[in-house]
Design a protein around this motif. Sequence first.
Motif, PDB file in Angstrom:
ATOM      1  N   UNK A 171     -12.688 -52.830 -36.680  1.00 39.39           N
ATOM      2  CA  UNK A 171     -12.019 -53.949 -35.605  1.00 39.39           C
ATOM      3  C   UNK A 171     -12.428 -53.184 -34.421  1.00 39.39           C
ATOM      4  N   UNK A 172     -12.424 -51.796 -34.047  1.00 42.11           N
ATOM      5  CA  UNK A 172     -12.461 -51.469 -32.651  1.00 42.11           C
ATOM      6  C   UNK A 172     -13.866 -51.096 -32.188  1.00 42.11           C
ATOM      7  N   UNK A 173     -14.964 -51.031 -32.995  1.00 41.05           N
ATOM      8  CA  UNK A 173     -16.261 -50.737 -32.488  1.00 41.05           C
ATOM      9  C   UNK A 173     -17.301 -51.594 -32.365  1.00 41.05           C
ATOM     10  N   UNK A 174     -18.501 -51.286 -32.643  1.00 39.82           N
ATOM     11  CA  UNK A 174     -19.732 -52.317 -32.141  1.00 39.82           C
ATOM     12  C   UNK A 174     -19.349 -53.769 -32.830  1.00 39.82           C
ATOM     13  N   UNK A 175     -18.893 -53.635 -34.085  1.00 32.64           N
ATOM     14  CA  UNK A 175     -18.920 -55.063 -34.500  1.00 32.64           C
ATOM     15  C   UNK A 175     -17.519 -55.622 -34.399  1.00 32.64           C
ATOM     16  N   UNK A 176     -16.687 -55.178 -33.733  1.00 29.60           N
ATOM     17  CA  UNK A 176     -15.510 -55.422 -33.253  1.00 29.60           C
ATOM     18  C   UNK A 176     -15.170 -55.806 -31.665  1.00 29.60           C
ATOM     19  N   UNK A 177     -14.151 -55.100 -31.370  1.00 31.05           N
ATOM     20  CA  UNK A 177     -13.618 -55.060 -29.803  1.00 31.05           C
ATOM     21  C   UNK A 177     -14.523 -54.634 -28.830  1.00 31.05           C
ATOM     22  N   UNK A 178     -15.359 -53.653 -29.102  1.00 25.45           N
ATOM     23  CA  UNK A 178     -16.120 -53.388 -28.052  1.00 25.45           C
ATOM     24  C   UNK A 178     -17.563 -54.226 -28.077  1.00 25.45           C
ATOM     25  N   UNK A 179     -18.058 -54.732 -29.144  1.00 26.40           N
ATOM     26  CA  UNK A 179     -18.767 -55.570 -29.238  1.00 26.40           C
ATOM     27  C   UNK A 179     -18.437 -57.068 -28.593  1.00 26.40           C
ATOM     28  N   UNK A 180     -17.332 -57.333 -28.480  1.00 25.81           N
ATOM     29  CA  UNK A 180     -16.993 -58.726 -27.735  1.00 25.81           C
ATOM     30  C   UNK A 180     -16.757 -58.449 -26.419  1.00 25.81           C
ATOM     31  N   UNK A 181     -16.600 -57.118 -25.863  1.00 26.11           N
ATOM     32  CA  UNK A 181     -16.596 -56.589 -24.536  1.00 26.11           C
ATOM     33  C   UNK A 181     -17.756 -56.738 -23.853  1.00 26.11           C
TER      34      UNK A 181
END
Lengths: 294, 294
Positions: free
Chosen positions: A147-157
Amino acid sequence: MDLKHYMERCRASVDKQLLSLLPSKDMRPEKLHQAMHYSVFAGGKRIRPILMIASCEAVGGDISQVLPTACAMEMIHTYSLIHDDLPAMDDDNFRRGIATNHKVFGEDTAILAGDALLTQAFITLSAATTPITIDKQTQVLNIIATASGAAGMVGGQVIDMEAEGDVVDLDTVNYIHSHKTGALILASIQCGALIGGADKKAFTALTSFGQDAGLAFQIADDILDIEGNQQQLGKDIGSDQQRGKATYPAVMGVEKSRQRMEQLQRQAMDKLIHFGDNAEALRQISQYIINRSS
Amino acid sequence: MDLKHYMERCRASVDKQLLSLLPSKDMRPEKLHQAMHYSVFAGGKRIRPILMIASCEAVGGDISQVLPTACAMEMIHTYSLIHDDLPAMDDDNFRRGIATNHKVFGEDTAILAGDALLTQAFITLSAATTPITIDKQTQVLNIIATASGAAGMVGGQVIDMEAEGDVVDLDTVNYIHSHKTGALILASIQCGALIGGADKKAFTALTSFGQDAGLAFQIADDILDIEGNQQQLGKDIGSDQQRGKATYPAVMGVEKSRQRMEQLQRQAMDKLIHFGDNAEALRQISQYIINRSS
């Protein structure tokens, strides 16, 4: 149930546990540890930890089981704020009314304090002392990391930054909301459910609840940016608009955004019916987060 | 044993596995994924993964057991280089002869690509598909997270930055070397040992080996910065000196540094005696890393 009292009790438990999980400010390297403490204890509402605790209780679990995981989630949320505020990103001088990390400690230390907090979350999640079984521990860690990484939060940013100033479509706003903020909200609810002992059916229902509620929270936030008052918000009114941020109101206007938010809210609440009284805290917190805007 | 061939074989396996563990460059958000791939495949020598593989083999283990963990270690090493090169940190335009991440993708994306790589390491380490038992998985993850965070690599980087330009003592240089670079080297060797099935005695011996060898590597690097030629080094000669970096030669001169390095090298090699032929790769790689400087 007294919601205010419940939230304060959760927040106090989370704050106390966070203090014991962070390296001491008096220990070398002091500046790094001070920078970590500064942002972790900068007045955060602990929404994600509280959602995790309430979700754990919704399936019959107990706060003591979920507390270290809830703190790890808050460390990740805090690191993301420190990095988002950097000059190369949103270049913010203030957050929640106080100076941002890099304004106090310098850009270099702020970057490293963010890195250290993200890492500290995984130290916490993999600690031998965590009060959950080792297979749940690995599962929870994988959910949070994903959830925190490229497929999650960082990707969204990344997509959020790319979209800034562009005319965006609903797909892009949905992508940003579900990744940048939605991913950690959903992971909080899922981890609470898993740790609390949810069976497959309960886990699925709470996942679905988390998706709907997470998006409703974000639309509420978008509306609040336009209609809220500055005190409620702790930042300038209309700052999303000024920056050309991809928001629901920018795509479909305030009125339709509110309708969509209310629809998601009803859907989310329906998912909690089978949990009865156990889900009362989760129900009330979700209403509270959404109703800030209206 | 043909060292060159061994290292090339390890490197090829690591590179292939890394490619399968990173999100595809064609997947949204493409720019983030491209930035992650760019630095991961920027010509790194894969020293840490190779040490982990050789350490695993020293206790009778096999490369296939350790490969995902070795790749996670390389992701963390790569993220640290991306963040170290940023304008707010060392402000480097080139690394290994090619443009640094932020020069190609911009500072914002470089920060996020570093964040995403650190996170991807923990996604990898907590994946259900990892070929090691779940209790070893958690133990390995905790070792790596601890070595990477405030009490390890990030802490070392903070003290290194603070010391820049100062007259430093041996304690500070030892702190920086054992944390900034030594922590990941040691963790690589420890994880290799654990995954390969080391008993307590073998784990202790390899830990002690890793401490001595890690410091010897770093002193060799300090000397190489002064005496190496630019081609060997891929960066400017004397750049540590120019920056007033805390190094062994700066504290005790080149000749005494070389004596200390050779002493550590002998000590390290002594720790490998009981492992016999199984440790041949670990022995040769360590000699190779140290002998670059002389």
